[in-house]
Design a protein around this motif. Structure first.
Motif, PDB file in Angstrom:
ATOM      1  N   ARG A 146       0.815  -1.230   0.000  1.00 33.19           N
ATOM      2  CA  ARG A 146       0.000   0.000   0.000  1.00 33.19           C
ATOM      3  C   ARG A 146       0.843   1.272   0.000  1.00 33.19           C
ATOM      4  O   ARG A 146       0.321   2.363  -0.253  1.00 33.19           O
ATOM      5  CB  ARG A 146      -0.937  -0.008   1.194  1.00 33.19           C
ATOM      6  N   HIS A 147       2.144   1.151   0.282  1.00 31.79           N
ATOM      7  CA  HIS A 147       3.001   2.339   0.312  1.00 31.79           C
ATOM      8  C   HIS A 147       3.595   2.674  -1.059  1.00 31.79           C
ATOM      9  O   HIS A 147       4.345   3.646  -1.178  1.00 31.79           O
ATOM     10  CB  HIS A 147       4.132   2.133   1.318  1.00 31.79           C
ATOM     11  N   PHE A 148       3.280   1.883  -2.059  1.00 28.67           N
ATOM     12  CA  PHE A 148       3.861   2.100  -3.388  1.00 28.67           C
ATOM     13  C   PHE A 148       2.787   2.576  -4.362  1.00 28.67           C
ATOM     14  O   PHE A 148       1.711   1.994  -4.448  1.00 28.67           O
ATOM     15  CB  PHE A 148       4.497   0.806  -3.914  1.00 28.67           C
ATOM     16  N   SER A 149       3.112   3.628  -5.086  1.00 27.68           N
ATOM     17  CA  SER A 149       2.209   4.181  -6.090  1.00 27.68           C
ATOM     18  C   SER A 149       2.576   3.614  -7.464  1.00 27.68           C
ATOM     19  O   SER A 149       3.708   3.788  -7.934  1.00 27.68           O
ATOM     20  CB  SER A 149       2.317   5.709  -6.119  1.00 27.68           C
ATOM     21  N   VAL A 150       1.621   2.936  -8.097  1.00 27.15           N
ATOM     22  CA  VAL A 150       1.866   2.419  -9.440  1.00 27.15           C
ATOM     23  C   VAL A 150       2.148   3.575 -10.401  1.00 27.15           C
ATOM     24  O   VAL A 150       2.991   3.471 -11.297  1.00 27.15           O
ATOM     25  CB  VAL A 150       0.671   1.572  -9.915  1.00 27.15           C
ATOM     26  N   THR A 155       6.959   5.705 -13.765  1.00 28.40           N
ATOM     27  CA  THR A 155       7.887   6.756 -14.207  1.00 28.40           C
ATOM     28  C   THR A 155       9.341   6.336 -14.057  1.00 28.40           C
ATOM     29  O   THR A 155      10.233   7.031 -14.539  1.00 28.40           O
ATOM     30  CB  THR A 155       7.660   8.057 -13.413  1.00 28.40           C
ATOM     31  N   PHE A 156       9.625   5.209 -13.370  1.00 26.10           N
ATOM     32  CA  PHE A 156      11.003   4.772 -13.186  1.00 26.10           C
ATOM     33  C   PHE A 156      11.604   4.418 -14.537  1.00 26.10           C
ATOM     34  O   PHE A 156      10.957   3.809 -15.389  1.00 26.10           O
ATOM     35  CB  PHE A 156      11.069   3.559 -12.257  1.00 26.10           C
ATOM     36  N   GLU A 157      12.847   4.793 -14.713  1.00 25.65           N
ATOM     37  CA  GLU A 157      13.503   4.631 -16.009  1.00 25.65           C
ATOM     38  C   GLU A 157      13.496   3.181 -16.488  1.00 25.65           C
ATOM     39  O   GLU A 157      13.299   2.901 -17.673  1.00 25.65           O
ATOM     40  CB  GLU A 157      14.943   5.150 -15.920  1.00 25.65           C
ATOM     41  N   SER A 158      13.721   2.243 -15.558  1.00 28.97           N
ATOM     42  CA  SER A 158      13.776   0.839 -15.948  1.00 28.97           C
ATOM     43  C   SER A 158      12.442   0.359 -16.510  1.00 28.97           C
ATOM     44  O   SER A 158      12.402  -0.484 -17.403  1.00 28.97           O
ATOM     45  CB  SER A 158      14.171  -0.021 -14.748  1.00 28.97           C
ATOM     46  N   VAL A 159      11.337   0.908 -15.987  1.00 26.28           N
ATOM     47  CA  VAL A 159      10.008   0.528 -16.470  1.00 26.28           C
ATOM     48  C   VAL A 159       9.680   1.275 -17.748  1.00 26.28           C
ATOM     49  O   VAL A 159       9.193   0.696 -18.729  1.00 26.28           O
ATOM     50  CB  VAL A 159       8.951   0.807 -15.382  1.00 26.28           C
ATOM     51  N   LYS A 160       9.946   2.574 -17.772  1.00 26.85           N
ATOM     52  CA  LYS A 160       9.632   3.391 -18.946  1.00 26.85           C
ATOM     53  C   LYS A 160      10.326   2.868 -20.191  1.00 26.85           C
ATOM     54  O   LYS A 160       9.746   2.857 -21.287  1.00 26.85           O
ATOM     55  CB  LYS A 160      10.055   4.848 -18.700  1.00 26.85           C
ATOM     56  N   LEU A 161      11.584   2.442 -20.040  1.00 26.34           N
ATOM     57  CA  LEU A 161      12.351   1.966 -21.182  1.00 26.34           C
ATOM     58  C   LEU A 161      11.658   0.789 -21.846  1.00 26.34           C
ATOM     59  O   LEU A 161      11.512   0.740 -23.070  1.00 26.34           O
ATOM     60  CB  LEU A 161      13.759   1.567 -20.731  1.00 26.34           C
ATOM     61  N   ARG A 162      11.205  -0.161 -21.038  1.00 29.82           N
ATOM     62  CA  ARG A 162      10.555  -1.343 -21.597  1.00 29.82           C
ATOM     63  C   ARG A 162       9.209  -0.983 -22.227  1.00 29.82           C
ATOM     64  O   ARG A 162       8.853  -1.481 -23.297  1.00 29.82           O
ATOM     65  CB  ARG A 162      10.373  -2.390 -20.502  1.00 29.82           C
ATOM     66  N   LEU A 163       8.444  -0.109 -21.570  1.00 31.35           N
ATOM     67  CA  LEU A 163       7.126   0.259 -22.081  1.00 31.35           C
ATOM     68  C   LEU A 163       7.237   1.093 -23.350  1.00 31.35           C
ATOM     69  O   LEU A 163       6.466   0.906 -24.294  1.00 31.35           O
ATOM     70  CB  LEU A 163       6.341   1.016 -21.008  1.00 31.35           C
ATOM     71  N   ASP A 164       8.214   2.015 -23.378  1.00 25.64           N
ATOM     72  CA  ASP A 164       8.394   2.854 -24.563  1.00 25.64           C
ATOM     73  C   ASP A 164       8.769   2.018 -25.788  1.00 25.64           C
ATOM     74  O   ASP A 164       8.424   2.356 -26.920  1.00 25.64           O
ATOM     75  CB  ASP A 164       9.481   3.912 -24.319  1.00 25.64           C
ATOM     76  N   ARG A 165       9.496   0.940 -25.546  1.00 29.25           N
ATOM     77  CA  ARG A 165       9.893   0.059 -26.649  1.00 29.25           C
ATOM     78  C   ARG A 165       8.848  -1.015 -26.938  1.00 29.25           C
ATOM     79  O   ARG A 165       9.059  -1.880 -27.776  1.00 29.25           O
ATOM     80  CB  ARG A 165      11.232  -0.613 -26.315  1.00 29.25           C
ATOM     81  N   GLU A 166       7.714  -0.922 -26.206  1.00 30.34           N
ATOM     82  CA  GLU A 166       6.624  -1.883 -26.372  1.00 30.34           C
ATOM     83  C   GLU A 166       7.110  -3.316 -26.179  1.00 30.34           C
ATOM     84  O   GLU A 166       6.711  -4.244 -26.881  1.00 30.34           O
ATOM     85  CB  GLU A 166       5.952  -1.717 -27.743  1.00 30.34           C
ATOM     86  N   GLN A 167       7.996  -3.472 -25.184  1.00 36.15           N
ATOM     87  CA  GLN A 167       8.502  -4.796 -24.833  1.00 36.15           C
ATOM     88  C   GLN A 167       7.824  -5.241 -23.543  1.00 36.15           C
ATOM     89  O   GLN A 167       7.592  -4.429 -22.644  1.00 36.15           O
ATOM     90  CB  GLN A 167      10.027  -4.761 -24.659  1.00 36.15           C
ATOM     91  N   PRO A 168       7.477  -6.503 -23.446  1.00 31.39           N
ATOM     92  CA  PRO A 168       6.695  -6.953 -22.288  1.00 31.39           C
ATOM     93  C   PRO A 168       7.451  -6.811 -20.970  1.00 31.39           C
ATOM     94  O   PRO A 168       8.651  -7.068 -20.891  1.00 31.39           O
ATOM     95  CB  PRO A 168       6.419  -8.431 -22.601  1.00 31.39           C
ATOM     96  N   MET A 177      11.098  -4.057  -7.674  1.00 30.07           N
ATOM     97  CA  MET A 177      11.445  -2.829  -6.962  1.00 30.07           C
ATOM     98  C   MET A 177      10.823  -2.797  -5.566  1.00 30.07           C
ATOM     99  O   MET A 177      11.410  -2.238  -4.639  1.00 30.07           O
ATOM    100  CB  MET A 177      11.033  -1.603  -7.774  1.00 30.07           C
ATOM    101  N   ILE A 178       9.669  -3.432  -5.392  1.00 31.76           N
ATOM    102  CA  ILE A 178       9.059  -3.495  -4.069  1.00 31.76           C
ATOM    103  C   ILE A 178       9.906  -4.373  -3.155  1.00 31.76           C
ATOM    104  O   ILE A 178      10.146  -4.043  -1.990  1.00 31.76           O
ATOM    105  CB  ILE A 178       7.618  -4.032  -4.165  1.00 31.76           C
ATOM    106  N   LEU A 179      10.365  -5.492  -3.680  1.00 29.93           N
ATOM    107  CA  LEU A 179      11.179  -6.399  -2.877  1.00 29.93           C
ATOM    108  C   LEU A 179      12.526  -5.771  -2.531  1.00 29.93           C
ATOM    109  O   LEU A 179      13.046  -5.963  -1.423  1.00 29.93           O
ATOM    110  CB  LEU A 179      11.382  -7.719  -3.620  1.00 29.93           C
ATOM    111  N   GLN A 180      13.121  -5.012  -3.465  1.00 30.17           N
ATOM    112  CA  GLN A 180      14.390  -4.351  -3.159  1.00 30.17           C
ATOM    113  C   GLN A 180      14.199  -3.312  -2.066  1.00 30.17           C
ATOM    114  O   GLN A 180      15.046  -3.167  -1.174  1.00 30.17           O
ATOM    115  CB  GLN A 180      14.982  -3.700  -4.416  1.00 30.17           C
ATOM    116  N   ALA A 181      13.096  -2.575  -2.121  1.00 34.18           N
ATOM    117  CA  ALA A 181      12.804  -1.606  -1.055  1.00 34.18           C
ATOM    118  C   ALA A 181      12.624  -2.320   0.283  1.00 34.18           C
ATOM    119  O   ALA A 181      13.100  -1.858   1.329  1.00 34.18           O
ATOM    120  CB  ALA A 181      11.549  -0.804  -1.413  1.00 34.18           C
TER     121      ALA A 181
END
Length: 417
Positions: A146-150, A155-168, A177-181
């Motif tokens: 509940r402390h993490f905003s989707v 907006t995280f670079e690692s996620v944006k990169l994959r989405l911008d390239r339309e890669q799954p 990232m939740i587990l690392q936190a």
């Protein structure tokens, strides 16, 4: 900020380790007041780390030398998911047995750079599977998810990169990232760890851990990242034509490791001396002022110092001696990388391009053919013109070895077995 007061932060700034920090002034003040415990996480995706991880390893070493305690966090749990950071596709999922074997290999690497022990600053190695394996999914989502905003995670670079390239991007990876936190939160509770460090691509994940600890425990933690490591020509640090530059001598010989540093681009010498050696800054400034062919002397110093740290003095001396004999005396040297080839196979003759590929001097048969056609290949120090020329027992002569060369700096021996 003004000149840092603590030895650790001053070293981080002066030697070029700093990219970002959540609050550098406060971290500097805390490092003056007390011993800090800090960690960097490493997933167990291979039996060794490579040079791309060396900045992080050296940062932990600097931390310990400054009187603080380093934690090496092995991702026995998170390796099962795979960090999406900097990747175009999902990582291959490894079995528990593969992860355990990789972890054992990585332990050997760290033993060369850190002092492990029970003392106040003794390094410790922990496994995040110790707490991740026992998590119950619903309570974990309720208490921490509940402390993490989707919205923010997108907006995280690692996620944006994959989405911008339309890669799954699988939901499995999205959880990383939740587990690392959560790792940071657990280490702050279990080990009084106040600082997480890592590469610049980990900034979003590290900040997420800082914020989670503040929200859940009301505790102030810190994050610090190092610059993205690329060479002056823009290539990724630690990658060569023949593959990764591994830190394990079982995966890359000390000679090849020494040669990697000796081949450093001129513009990188000063920066690499600061990051990867313990030479005094005044000596580094002298070396990086060298001009023309004299800069090669600085590269030898770099290669010697980096190899001594990773493989020890005996291996450094053997590698340097092999380089001297190979280049100055046009010989072979005992520490050159080698491949075994059966006597029967050589009796029949092996096409030149195939031996160059097998020796690791080319990534593929096609690349080996192009190397030979382009005049960049040598056999026993003589130019090799035909990519299909059979290399046979006759080429071994009295030495019982065959020397292959790609350009002026990469060599390998064929040993007859």
């Amino acid at each position: 900020m003004p000149d840092p007061s603590s030895t650790f932060v001053r070293t981080v700034v002066d030697r070029g380790y700093l990219h970002q920090c959540t609050d550098l002034d406060a971290l500097d003040a805390l490092a003056c007041e007390r011993m800090l415990t800090a960690y960097i996480g490493f997933d167990c995706t291979a039996p060794s780390l490579h040079v791309g991880s060396l900045v992080s390893i050296m940062l932990l070493r600097r931390l310990q030398q400054a009187g603080h305690r380093p934690i090496v966090l092995m991702g026995g749990g998170t390796t099962r998911i795979g960090d999406p950071t900097g990747r175009d596709e999902a990582r291959k999922l490894l079995s528990d047995a593969e992860i355990a074997a990789n972890m054992a290999g990585i332990r050997k690497v760290f033993a060369r750079f850190l002092d492990f022990g029970d003392g106040p600053t003794g390094a410790v190695m922990v496994n995040n599977a110790d707490w991740l394996d026992g998590l119950s999914y619903i309570p974990f989502l309720r208490d921490f998810g509940r402390h993490f905003s989707v919205n923010r995670m997108l907006t995280f670079e690692s996620v944006k990169l994959r989405l911008d390239r339309e890669q799954p991007l699988s939901f499995l990876e999205f959880n990383y990232m939740i587990l690392q936190a959560f790792d940071f939160l657990e280490l702050s509770r279990r080990r009084d760890c106040v600082l997480q460090m890592g590469g610049s691509d980990q900034w979003g994940n590290i900040v997420a851990g800082v914020e989670l600890a503040r929200r859940v425990d009301g505790r102030a933690l810190f994050g610090l990242t190092t610059p993205l490591m690329t060479t002056a020509s823009g290539t990724k640090m630690g990658k060569t034509a023949s593959g990764a530059v591994w830190l394990s001598d079982e995966m890359l010989s000390p000679y090849q490791y020494w040669q990697f540093w000796r081949n450093t681009e001129d513009a990188d010498v000063g920066r690499f001396l600061r990051l990867f050696t313990e030479l005094p800054l005044a000596e580094i400034e002298r070396l990086e002022r060298l001009q023309g062919s004299a800069i090669n002397d600085a590269k030898v110093v770099l290669a010697d110092a980096a190899t001594r740290l990773c493989h020890g003095e005996a291996a450094r001396a053997a590698a340097a001696d092999t380089a001297r004999r190979t280049f100055a005396e046009d010989g072979s040297g005992d520490a050159l990388p080698s491949i075994p080839v059966s006597r029967d196979e050589l009796a029949a003759g092996v096409p030149a391009f195939e031996l160059f590929r097998r020796a690791g001097l080319a990534a593929s048969g096609g690349e080996a053919r192009r190397l030979i056609k382009g005049g960049g290949a040598r056999l026993n120090n003589q130019p090799l013109a035909e990519e299909t020329r059979p290399i046979s027992l006759a080429d071994a002569g009295e030495t019982g070895q065959i020397k292959l060369s790609a350009g002026k700096k990469r060599h390998a021996l064929v040993r007859i077995v």
